[in-house]
Design a protein around this motif. Structure first.
Motif, PDB file in Angstrom:
ATOM      1  N   SER A   4       0.794  -1.297  -0.168  1.00 32.69           N
ATOM      2  CA  SER A   4      -0.024  -0.108   0.000  1.00 32.69           C
ATOM      3  C   SER A   4       0.808   1.278  -0.030  1.00 32.69           C
ATOM      4  O   SER A   4       0.450   2.201  -0.577  1.00 32.69           O
TER       5      SER A   4
ATOM      6  N   TRP B 223       2.316   1.508  -3.748  1.00 31.55           N
ATOM      7  CA  TRP B 223       1.481   1.250  -5.246  1.00 31.55           C
ATOM      8  C   TRP B 223       1.245   2.745  -5.252  1.00 31.55           C
ATOM      9  O   TRP B 223       0.505   3.468  -4.334  1.00 31.55           O
TER      10      TRP B 223
ATOM     11  N   ARG C 286      -4.774   3.648  -8.094  1.00 32.53           N
ATOM     12  CA  ARG C 286      -5.594   2.929  -7.478  1.00 32.53           C
ATOM     13  C   ARG C 286      -7.057   2.675  -8.032  1.00 32.53           C
ATOM     14  O   ARG C 286      -7.447   3.467  -8.997  1.00 32.53           O
TER      15      ARG C 286
ATOM     16  N   THR D 290     -10.343   2.111  -6.525  1.00 25.90           N
ATOM     17  CA  THR D 290     -11.102   2.390  -5.914  1.00 25.90           C
ATOM     18  C   THR D 290     -11.502   3.829  -5.923  1.00 25.90           C
ATOM     19  O   THR D 290     -12.274   4.464  -5.345  1.00 25.90           O
TER      20      THR D 290
ATOM     21  N   SER E 140      -6.697   4.006  -0.143  1.00 31.24           N
ATOM     22  CA  SER E 140      -6.992   2.536   0.051  1.00 31.24           C
ATOM     23  C   SER E 140      -5.939   1.888   0.497  1.00 31.24           C
ATOM     24  O   SER E 140      -4.663   2.095   0.311  1.00 31.24           O
ATOM     25  N   ARG E 141      -6.412   0.554   1.044  1.00 29.45           N
ATOM     26  CA  ARG E 141      -5.582  -0.546   1.488  1.00 29.45           C
ATOM     27  C   ARG E 141      -5.225  -1.666   0.323  1.00 29.45           C
ATOM     28  O   ARG E 141      -6.292  -2.169   0.085  1.00 29.45           O
ATOM     29  N   ILE E 142      -4.062  -1.994   0.111  1.00 26.47           N
ATOM     30  CA  ILE E 142      -3.954  -3.173  -0.853  1.00 26.47           C
ATOM     31  C   ILE E 142      -3.506  -4.241  -0.134  1.00 26.47           C
ATOM     32  O   ILE E 142      -2.380  -4.231   0.713  1.00 26.47           O
ATOM     33  N   THR E 143      -3.897  -5.307  -0.406  1.00 32.02           N
ATOM     34  CA  THR E 143      -3.536  -6.740   0.430  1.00 32.02           C
ATOM     35  C   THR E 143      -2.961  -7.487  -0.597  1.00 32.02           C
ATOM     36  O   THR E 143      -3.652  -8.085  -1.614  1.00 32.02           O
TER      37      THR E 143
ATOM     38  N   GLU F 130      -7.722  -4.479  -3.319  1.00 30.77           N
ATOM     39  CA  GLU F 130      -7.668  -3.039  -2.932  1.00 30.77           C
ATOM     40  C   GLU F 130      -8.908  -2.876  -2.241  1.00 30.77           C
ATOM     41  O   GLU F 130     -10.060  -3.231  -2.748  1.00 30.77           O
ATOM     42  N   GLU F 131      -8.629  -2.221  -1.080  1.00 26.16           N
ATOM     43  CA  GLU F 131      -9.913  -1.899  -0.251  1.00 26.16           C
ATOM     44  C   GLU F 131      -9.917  -0.400   0.171  1.00 26.16           C
ATOM     45  O   GLU F 131      -9.026  -0.049   0.936  1.00 26.16           O
TER      46      GLU F 131
ATOM     47  N   THR G  50     -14.399  -2.776  -2.285  1.00 28.75           N
ATOM     48  CA  THR G  50     -13.221  -3.708  -2.578  1.00 28.75           C
ATOM     49  C   THR G  50     -13.098  -4.046  -4.085  1.00 28.75           C
ATOM     50  O   THR G  50     -14.189  -4.413  -4.713  1.00 28.75           O
TER      51      THR G  50
ATOM     52  N   LEU H 246      -7.490  -7.289  -7.384  1.00 28.51           N
ATOM     53  CA  LEU H 246      -6.513  -7.090  -8.294  1.00 28.51           C
ATOM     54  C   LEU H 246      -5.890  -8.352  -8.871  1.00 28.51           C
ATOM     55  O   LEU H 246      -5.112  -8.140  -9.730  1.00 28.51           O
TER      56      LEU H 246
END
Length: 142
Positions: A41, A44, A49, A51, A56-59, A68-69, A75, A78
């Motif tokens: 996150s 990136w 992004r 969203t 946002s948070r990327i997991t 990505e959330e 959500t 990706l």
């Protein structure tokens, strides 16, 4: 942090294109892998992004998650993790630009080089995305 970034468009043995990018990080492969996966996150780009939430948070995790959330709970998938091999390699199905039905493949290698680590990213089509990769590849090179 000092880094060198190289870009190239390379033919593979099967003549499908490969986008090849690399950066030299001043740390060992264990740390480079941890930064790439655990701090995704942070590195990136906000303009990439999906969203419309630059915070946002990327997991990305060993269980296969890659999404990505946004703060509002939106959500966006990706891709999915196909191989998680710390600290040497990641292999991902990548959905941006194609979707889950036509994923591209992103392979990330963490190679010791001098006192650092060369992080090499190879982005190529899968059998499912071969027809769209050529037209969409220029947007991936940016």
């Amino acid at each position: 942090m000092s880094s060198a970034l190289s870009f190239s468009w390379l033919p593979r043995g099967d003549r499908r294109p490969v986008i090849d990018k690399s950066v030299l990080l001043p740390c060992d492969p264990v740390r480079a892998f941890a930064l790439f996966t655990g701090e995704i996150s942070a590195w990136w780009p906000p303009e990439r992004r999906h969203t419309d939430d630059p915070s946002s948070r990327i997991t990305l995790d060993a269980a296969g998650a890659f999404f990505e959330e946004a703060a509002d709970g939106t959500t966006v998938p990706l891709g999915r993790v196909r191989a998680w091999e710390p600290p040497e390699r990641l292999l991902l199905d990548f959905y941006p630009g194609t979707g889950p039905e036509q994923p591209t493949e992103v392979e990330v290698a963490f190679e010791p080089e001098g006192a650092g680590t060369r992080v090499r990213i190879r982005h190529r089509p899968t059998a499912a995305s071969a027809g769209v990769f050529d037209e969409r590849a220029p947007s991936f090179v940016r």
